[in-house]
Write a protein that holds these residues in place. Structure first.
Motif, short mmCIF file in Angstrom:
data_model
loop_
_atom_site.label_atom_id
_atom_site.label_comp_id
_atom_site.label_asym_id
_atom_site.label_seq_id
_atom_site.Cartn_x
_atom_site.Cartn_y
_atom_site.Cartn_z
N GLU A 107 64.50 37.68 24.47
CA GLU A 107 65.06 38.20 25.68
C GLU A 107 66.35 37.76 25.73
N LEU A 108 66.84 36.36 25.17
CA LEU A 108 67.97 35.91 25.09
C LEU A 108 68.89 36.59 24.12
N ALA A 109 68.31 37.13 23.07
CA ALA A 109 69.11 38.01 22.06
C ALA A 109 69.57 39.10 22.58
N SER A 110 68.61 39.90 23.51
CA SER A 110 68.88 41.09 24.17
C SER A 110 70.16 41.02 25.26
N VAL A 111 70.29 39.96 25.73
CA VAL A 111 71.59 39.56 26.52
C VAL A 111 72.71 39.71 25.69
N TYR A 112 72.65 39.06 24.63
CA TYR A 112 73.93 39.02 23.49
C TYR A 112 74.11 40.45 23.06
N LEU A 113 73.07 41.23 22.60
CA LEU A 113 73.12 42.52 22.06
C LEU A 113 73.67 43.34 23.16
N SER A 114 73.34 43.43 24.32
CA SER A 114 73.93 44.41 25.34
C SER A 114 75.26 44.18 25.96
N GLY A 115 75.51 42.76 25.95
CA GLY A 115 76.67 42.24 26.64
C GLY A 115 77.90 41.95 25.61
#
Length: 361
Positions: free
Chosen positions: A254-262
């Motif tokens: 979930e934390l990685a998804s913040v990086y990947l999308s942001g």
């Protein structure tokens, strides 16, 4: 300050269970190779979808003993990624074998299967793959090459607990898989600890003897072994954390998804692929001005790390062993990679703050 890692905060949710586990071991009066080690070996083998697990003292010993069990002739060659942590290479050198560096795929940072065959010689005996950062290597073509040339395969799973390739778990592909439970790992102990998984009973039995002075029966030594046993207390603590691995993995993804999308396109982000289920032990990005970016983030009270700043063949310890190797892809990775905060204690809101600062760089 946004810390890169804080082991107190990381483990705090488990403190009460840890204390209970410690008390149970303390009061048992059995501190070496007891029931906690047996229970952890059984449960971790199941977790990895492997038939056998043997607890050892640390991840380097897991690699060392895996190689040692094969009794390769001194000077035999082992293929290994050129951008791995030095422990992987040390295990090869410690066994009197020759590490042969194979460049990684610049998109995945894992060993490039397309480069394996050209590195093979009559002396090649094994391929040691490293599932770096929490992404499993492209195991289908790697295993095909190993079968073609009758090579052993050893997985370095220090960073990939729970990761999958084509829905198959890290630690279930090779002849052996070596695991580290160093405290910062997704499945981290509170000290050094490691394990080896395998699907071959004969190999598992060899490791059990080697880790315990070469002894199957107390005071009777069949082979020259070592003392490398998973500590009973660390096994008890790992049993606690193992129950939460799916939760830990989900949170880090979930934390990685913040990086990947942001993160904007200025940064080279980890590659996503439907064949891979990544667990993000490390979330790394690459940037040509890595050092300036690291300093900029620190000025904004964000701590980062570099995994790893120096290519193995550039390490002083490896001069005379790897100094003839040219590894431009590995060196490019080492010069541009930066690891961002992604601990179990971080929140999505915290990671969004990191994203915002990075996008202003």
């Amino acid at each position: 300050m946004i810390e890169y890692e804080n082991l107190n905060n990381l483990n705090k949710p488990l403190f009460e269970e840890y204390k209970a586990a410690f008390s149970e071991v303390l009061e048992s009066g059995w501190y070496i190779l007891g029931n906690k080690v047996k229970d952890f070996e059984k449960q971790f083998a199941t977790y990895c979808n492997a038939d056998f697990c043997i607890g050892v003292a640390n991840g380097l010993d897991a690699l060392n003993l895996s190689l040692r069990s094969f009794k390769f002739e001194r000077g035999s060659e082992v293929l290994v990624p050129s951008n791995t942590y030095i422990a992987t290479i040390l295990s090869i050198v410690d066994n009197g074998l020759k590490p042969v560096l194979v460049e990684p795929d610049i998109a995945t940072y894992n060993i490039n299967p397309l480069l394996l065959e050209q590195a093979i010689t009559p002396k090649t005996k094994a391929i040691m793959v490293v599932h770096l950062y929490g992404k499993v290597c492209e195991m289908a073509p790697i295993l095909a090459v190993a079968k073609k040339y009758n090579l052993k395969v050893i997985e370095d799973c220090a960073q990939s607990h729970g990761a999958k390739y084509k829905n198959k778990l890290s630690g279930s592909f090779g002849d052996f898989a070596a695991h580290s439970f160093y405290p910062t790992k997704n499945l981290g102990a509170l000290g050094d600890a490691g394990a080896i998984t395998t699907n071959v009973e004969e190999l598992a039995n060899k490791i059990r003897v080697l880790r315990n002075y070469g002894s199957k029966e107390k005071y009777y030594n069949e082979v020259v072994g070592v003392n490398s046993r998973l500590d009973e207390l660390q096994a008890a603590l790992l049993l606690v954390k193992l129950k939460y691995m799916e939760q830990i993995t989900h949170h880090k993804r979930e934390l990685a998804s913040v990086y990947l999308s942001g993160l904007n396109s200025d940064f080279i982000k980890p590659q996503l692929h439907p064949d891979h289920y990544d667990v993000y032990h490390i979330f790394n990005i690459r940037h040509p001005k890595r050092d300036a970016l690291k300093e900029y983030l620190l000025k904004h009270e964000i701590k980062t790390e570099i995994h790893y700043p120096v290519a193995p063949n550039k390490q002083k310890a490896m001069q005379g062993i790897l100094d003839q190797e040219k590894t431009p892809i590995a060196e490019e990775i080492h010069q541009t990679t930066l690891s961002l905060p992604i601990s179990y204690f971080h929140t999505k809101e915290t990671i969004q703050k990191v994203v915002d600062v990075m996008n202003s760089f």
